[in-house]
Design a protein around this motif. Structure first.
Motif, PDB file in Angstrom:
ATOM      1  N   GLU A 118       0.831  -1.206   0.000  1.00 44.46           N
ATOM      2  CA  GLU A 118       0.000   0.000   0.000  1.00 44.46           C
ATOM      3  C   GLU A 118       0.869   1.261   0.000  1.00 44.46           C
ATOM      4  N   PRO A 119       0.364   2.370  -0.561  1.00 38.44           N
ATOM      5  CA  PRO A 119      -0.962   2.535  -1.143  1.00 38.44           C
ATOM      6  C   PRO A 119      -1.069   1.806  -2.480  1.00 38.44           C
ATOM      7  N   VAL A 120      -2.202   1.142  -2.650  1.00 38.21           N
ATOM      8  CA  VAL A 120      -2.374   0.344  -3.865  1.00 38.21           C
ATOM      9  C   VAL A 120      -3.853   0.315  -4.266  1.00 38.21           C
ATOM     10  N   TYR A 121      -4.072   0.008  -5.522  1.00 39.19           N
ATOM     11  CA  TYR A 121      -5.415  -0.088  -6.126  1.00 39.19           C
ATOM     12  C   TYR A 121      -6.337  -0.875  -5.191  1.00 39.19           C
ATOM     13  N   PHE A 122      -7.376  -0.196  -4.669  1.00 45.02           N
ATOM     14  CA  PHE A 122      -8.100  -0.766  -3.525  1.00 45.02           C
ATOM     15  C   PHE A 122      -8.900  -2.052  -3.802  1.00 45.02           C
ATOM     16  N   PRO A 123      -9.323  -2.367  -5.034  1.00 47.00           N
ATOM     17  CA  PRO A 123      -9.983  -3.672  -5.219  1.00 47.00           C
ATOM     18  C   PRO A 123      -9.077  -4.870  -4.868  1.00 47.00           C
ATOM     19  N   LEU A 140       4.790   0.646   0.912  1.00 48.72           N
ATOM     20  CA  LEU A 140       5.859   1.243   0.113  1.00 48.72           C
ATOM     21  C   LEU A 140       6.539   2.326   0.932  1.00 48.72           C
ATOM     22  N   LYS A 141       7.815   2.585   0.613  1.00 47.14           N
ATOM     23  CA  LYS A 141       8.527   3.662   1.309  1.00 47.14           C
ATOM     24  C   LYS A 141       8.496   4.898   0.413  1.00 47.14           C
ATOM     25  N   PHE A 142       8.210   6.032   1.008  1.00 41.98           N
ATOM     26  CA  PHE A 142       8.152   7.295   0.239  1.00 41.98           C
ATOM     27  C   PHE A 142       9.337   8.142   0.693  1.00 41.98           C
ATOM     28  N   ILE A 143      10.362   8.165  -0.149  1.00 47.86           N
ATOM     29  CA  ILE A 143      11.609   8.839   0.248  1.00 47.86           C
ATOM     30  C   ILE A 143      11.919   9.933  -0.771  1.00 47.86           C
ATOM     31  N   ASP A 144      12.025  11.163  -0.295  1.00 49.15           N
ATOM     32  CA  ASP A 144      12.332  12.312  -1.160  1.00 49.15           C
ATOM     33  C   ASP A 144      11.443  12.355  -2.398  1.00 49.15           C
ATOM     34  N   GLY A 145      10.166  12.184  -2.191  1.00 49.90           N
ATOM     35  CA  GLY A 145       9.211  12.314  -3.287  1.00 49.90           C
ATOM     36  C   GLY A 145       9.159  11.127  -4.221  1.00 49.90           C
ATOM     37  N   ARG A 146       9.836  10.032  -3.874  1.00 53.79           N
ATOM     38  CA  ARG A 146       9.836   8.854  -4.759  1.00 53.79           C
ATOM     39  C   ARG A 146       9.491   7.608  -3.951  1.00 53.79           C
ATOM     40  N   TYR A 147       8.692   6.738  -4.564  1.00 56.02           N
ATOM     41  CA  TYR A 147       8.301   5.499  -3.879  1.00 56.02           C
ATOM     42  C   TYR A 147       9.286   4.370  -4.194  1.00 56.02           C
ATOM     43  N   GLU A 148       9.568   3.579  -3.161  1.00 61.46           N
ATOM     44  CA  GLU A 148      10.436   2.402  -3.294  1.00 61.46           C
ATOM     45  C   GLU A 148       9.732   1.234  -2.616  1.00 61.46           C
ATOM     46  N   ASP A 150       9.861  -1.927  -0.015  1.00 60.75           N
ATOM     47  CA  ASP A 150      10.580  -2.220   1.224  1.00 60.75           C
ATOM     48  C   ASP A 150      10.977  -3.714   1.208  1.00 60.75           C
ATOM     49  N   TYR A 151      12.175  -3.978   0.715  1.00 56.40           N
ATOM     50  CA  TYR A 151      12.593  -5.377   0.533  1.00 56.40           C
ATOM     51  C   TYR A 151      12.816  -6.081   1.870  1.00 56.40           C
ATOM     52  N   ALA A 152      13.385  -5.345   2.839  1.00 55.25           N
ATOM     53  CA  ALA A 152      13.601  -5.956   4.156  1.00 55.25           C
ATOM     54  C   ALA A 152      12.242  -6.286   4.774  1.00 55.25           C
ATOM     55  N   GLY A 153      11.300  -5.377   4.598  1.00 53.62           N
ATOM     56  CA  GLY A 153       9.941  -5.598   5.111  1.00 53.62           C
ATOM     57  C   GLY A 153       9.314  -6.828   4.469  1.00 53.62           C
ATOM     58  N   LEU A 154       9.584  -7.012   3.192  1.00 55.40           N
ATOM     59  CA  LEU A 154       9.021  -8.151   2.460  1.00 55.40           C
ATOM     60  C   LEU A 154       9.582  -9.472   3.017  1.00 55.40           C
ATOM     61  N   GLU A 155      10.887  -9.504   3.215  1.00 54.42           N
ATOM     62  CA  GLU A 155      11.513 -10.693   3.841  1.00 54.42           C
ATOM     63  C   GLU A 155      10.831 -10.987   5.172  1.00 54.42           C
ATOM     64  N   ASN A 156      10.637  -9.933   5.953  1.00 49.60           N
ATOM     65  CA  ASN A 156      10.062 -10.126   7.293  1.00 49.60           C
ATOM     66  C   ASN A 156       8.656 -10.681   7.253  1.00 49.60           C
ATOM     67  N   LYS A 157       7.913 -10.305   6.232  1.00 48.63           N
ATOM     68  CA  LYS A 157       6.532 -10.814   6.127  1.00 48.63           C
ATOM     69  C   LYS A 157       6.538 -12.338   6.113  1.00 48.63           C
TER      70      LYS A 157
END
Ligand code: PLP
Length: 398
Positions: A118-123, A140-148, A150-157
């Protein structure tokens, strides 16, 4: 330009969701609708011609999708993305969203988790929850106006899973959005690879919604998830459609590419009795679009680029309190309105009542979208200019 994208066409009183539902949704008759992902441009003439020809054959009975339309999908994947797919892998459905529901159903048991970013297409939310599954949000991470991502977060999931349990209660995969609605990133090959490697290493499947893959701004290229490697190909369900690119959403035809036979069989079982074949005319339009639509599409993309550059410059110079996140793809612009200092209800009524523009509220796309609005710029330039002028006037009146 051969095609006139600047021409304003009246779409009201045609059962058009974007225009005819707007007064009820936004509470005003004079609102400029810039919400649902649908373009205010007429369809490419070769598609109209193909539809007229098909209508002239006055039999509209049960249809066996196959043959030429599947070939057109196979050829397009090769020509546009250098992805060599086989005819058997292509599964036709009446839409991407119902296909997402069937895909989640095929991959999960109730109680399992599916990752969303998220934020993502809500359906996407109900595709998970309506199957009795839980959303695991890797924001998603919002850093300096750009979205990236979160790979570490994904591993943790995956690591957070409670021990080596059998199903249910496992993270079964991710619904990936590329290009990503609403934030407009076109995830590049390195990013897609990094995300995919994590999911596959943990035994997950990637449901990759690539419906916006042909609406790309200058300098961006799309990488279909399955095109990365054979291993990726065997662990994905890729959702494609001509509906965004060629403005055909009402004709209801999408192609879901599932290279792995076991996954394909699971999808077939999950859709049984609930997800019909696509609309007959949708198939005609799909084939015509894929075979004959490129000249129109090239000019559309040029027009959208002009609209985008105009809108970004307008915000930067005349409405600096609203910061657009420049999209790399999709015709949707994600507006950071947090500097206006309004809560979500305040921002919603400001856009609707003060500015009289019909945008999508950012919070609909998940909590990370609070303070944002999504604006659809696929309209004649004069309409876009009018809308921006309204927002400017409303902001100046604060
Ligand atoms: C990411 C994404 N997926 C799916 C859809 C809709 O797909 P369909 O109309 O084929 O169900 C949209 C429409 O805006 C979208 O943005």
């Amino acid at each position: 330009m051969k095609y006139d994208f600047a021409k304003v066409c009246d779409r009201t009183r045609t059962d058009c969701v974007k225009w005819d539902a707007a007064p009820a949704i936004f509470g005003r008759k004079d609102v400029i609708p810039m919400w649902v992902a649908d373009m205010d441009f007429p369809v490419a003439p070769p598609i109209v011609e193909a539809l007229k020809k098909r209508i002239g054959h006055e039999f509209y009975g049960y249809t066996l999708p196959g043959g030429a339309v599947i070939d057109s999908v196979v050829e397009r994947m090769k020509r546009k993305f250098n992805w060599k797919i086989e005819r058997d892998w292509v599964v036709l459905t009446p839409g991407v969203v119902p296909a997402l529901h069937a895909a989640v159903k095929a991959l999960t048991h109730p109680g399992d988790e599916i990752i969303l970013q998220e934020p993502v297409y809500f359906p996407f939310f109900s595709a998970v929850t309506s199957n009795g599954c839980r959303i695991s949000n890797n924001e998603l991470k919002f850093i300096d106006g750009r979205y990236e991502m979160d790979y570490a977060g994904l591993e943790n999931k995956f690591r957070e899973q409670p021990g080596p349990l059998p199903a249910p209660n496992r993270v079964k995969g991710i619904i990936f959005c590329n290009p990503h609605n609403p934030i407009g990133r076109v995830w590049n090959k390195e990013e897609v690879t990094r995300m995919g490697e994590i999911v596959i290493r943990h035994g997950g499947t990637v449901i990759s919604d690539e419906i916006h893959c042909e609406i790309l701004f200058k300098g961006n290229t799309h990488t279909p998830f399955g095109a990365i490697s054979e291993e990726f190909e065997q662990n994905c369900i890729v959702c494609m459609a001509p509906s965004k690119t060629f403005n055909l959403a009402g004709l209801e035809a999408s192609s879901i590419i599932i290279p792995n036979k076991k996954l394909r069989d699971g999808f077939a079982a999950a859709r049984m009795g609930i997800l019909p074949e696509p609309n007959l005319f949708g198939l005609t339009a799909m084939e015509a679009a894929y075979r004959l639509g490129d000249e129109w599409l090239e000019q559309l993309l040029d027009y959208l680029q002009v609209n985008l550059d105009f809108a970004i410059a307008y915000f930067e110079t005349r409405i600096p309190k609203i910061k657009p996140v420049r999209p790399e793809g999709t015709y949707l612009v994600w507006l950071d309105c947090r500097a206006l200092g309004m809560d979500d209800t305040g921002l919603r009524s400001f856009m609707r009542e003060k500015a009289s523009v019909g945008l999508d509220d950012g919070f609909l796309f998940g909590a990370a979208g609070a303070g944002f609005q999504r604006m659809n710029i696929a309209c004649p330039g004069s309409i876009l200019k009018d809308a921006l002028g309204r927002i400017e006037k409303a902001v100046n009146s604060l």
